[in-house]
Design an enzyme around this catalytic site. Structure first.
Site, mmCIF file in Angstrom:
data_model
loop_
_atom_site.group_PDB
_atom_site.id
_atom_site.type_symbol
_atom_site.label_atom_id
_atom_site.label_comp_id
_atom_site.label_asym_id
_atom_site.label_seq_id
_atom_site.Cartn_x
_atom_site.Cartn_y
_atom_site.Cartn_z
ATOM 1 N N LYS A 57 33.097 12.317 30.937
ATOM 2 C CA LYS A 57 32.746 12.919 32.398
ATOM 3 C C LYS A 57 34.049 13.867 32.611
ATOM 4 C CE LYS A 57 28.115 12.304 33.113
ATOM 5 N NZ LYS A 57 27.182 13.136 33.416
ATOM 6 N N SER A 313 30.154 7.980 24.108
ATOM 7 C CA SER A 313 30.366 8.756 25.128
ATOM 8 C C SER A 313 31.115 8.095 26.430
ATOM 9 C CB SER A 313 29.159 9.478 25.852
ATOM 10 O OG SER A 313 27.960 8.238 25.951
#
Length: 329
Positions: A57, A313
């Site tokens: 992110k 992720s």
């Protein structure tokens, strides 16, 4: 925007990569002979759990905030997130000296809340099952004039996440490989849409699959329907990082064009994948971050004899919960 009216093109991703140079970890692909043998395929993992702030992110958040005007800088940032986007925004805001307020669900993992605050951001809680993030954020935008940095439905966010795709293709080329399949954990679609633009530009034959938690498979059902479909309320999953109500307005058209499909995985499959990541890759991966690895065991995609990439992720998980999940697997 590309020639077909989609939110981003490869030029946007390359421009994001230039902005991010020197700010991110270029996470190198890792693999396990044991997992290759288990799945009878060559599997390479992109460990974004080792990225700055512990997830991918940071890439999108930094790319968006780096383009703030002087006026936006003064107004401050409002964002909403279960934790990974929160940390990406808070860390980036601190680098640029901008005040950030992050709206987080009451059930967000405590490690994500603590990390977000450690970067100097203010945290405001909401009930994700009885309130919407937009209604909680509205006063900060409308009354205080703060700038919304959304978690996925924004061209700069999408392009920043797409830099992972550039690295995937570059690493594959360096090794003389071409990926047959790519599996990416998916919530609102910002990560996979950005990656898909980069991968399709550099490796057009690679089939790209989104992976979602069971009962939160809005992308899978939307791709089948040909239009965005929302999730039914009332369900729960341990994959807090990828629980979103429906595909983004900007991300879905990109994913509709570029993806081979999407797969839903159970929480039990995710726990088993987390155990495999720890056992074979020596990586702590959070539940949502491990969805792509969980998809390999689903059997929905025939990967035998193929070369496969999997994005891990994120790795931001409360260690007590992590221990419970690993033990349960």
């Amino acid at each position: 925007m590309d020639s077909q009216g989609l939110a981003i093109d490869i030029g946007d991703v390359e421009a994001a990569a230039a902005r991010l140079k020197g700010q991110i970890v270029s996470t190198r692909l890792v693999e396990s002979e044991a997992l290759n043998a288990k799945y009878k395929a060559r599997i390479l993992f992109k460990p974004e759990c080792l990225q700055r702030t512990g997830s991918f992110k940071f890439r999108g958040a930094y790319n968006r905030i780096s383009q703030f005007t002087g006026d936006e800088h003064k107004r401050g940032i409002i964002a909403y997130s279960s934790g990974n986007h929160a940390q990406g925004v808070a860390s980036s805001a601190k680098l640029f000296g901008i005040h950030a307020t992050i709206i987080m669900p009451l059930d967000a993992p405590q490690t994500k809340v603590a990390n977000t605050r450690s970067y100097g951001a203010e945290v405001v809680f909401y009930d994700r099952y009885n309130q919407t993030r937009d209604e909680v954020a509205a006063p900060y935008i409308e009354e205080r004039g703060m700038v919304l940095v959304p978690p996925y439905d924004d061209p700069s966010i999408m392009a920043g996440q797409g830099t992972i795709g550039l690295e995937l293709v570059a690493d594959a080329n360096e090794r003389g490989l071409t990926f047959d399949h790519l599996f990416v954990p998916t919530g609102g679609g910002g990560l996979i849409s950005g990656i898909s633009v980069a991968v399709k530009a550099g490796s057009p034959g690679t089939r790209i699959w989104g992976v979602e938690p069971e009962n939160f498979d809005d992308l899978r059902r939307s791709l089948i329907a040909g239009e965005p479909v929302a999730n039914e309320p009332g369900h729960r999953s341990i994959c807090d990082a990828i629980l979103t109500p429906q595909p983004g307005n900007l991300t879905f058209p990109v994913n509709k064009r570029n993806l081979a499909g999407a797969i839903a995985v159970t929480d039990d499959a995710v726990k088993a994948a987390m155990r495999d990541a720890a056992n074979y890759l020596k990586l702590i991966v959070e539940p949502g971050g491990c969805a792509g690895l969980a998809a390999l065991a689903s059997g929905e995609v025939d990967i035998e004899g193929k070369t496969v990439a999997v994005v891990l992720s994120g790795g931001n998980v409360d260690l007590d919960l992590y221990g419970e999940f690993i033990a349960a697997a």
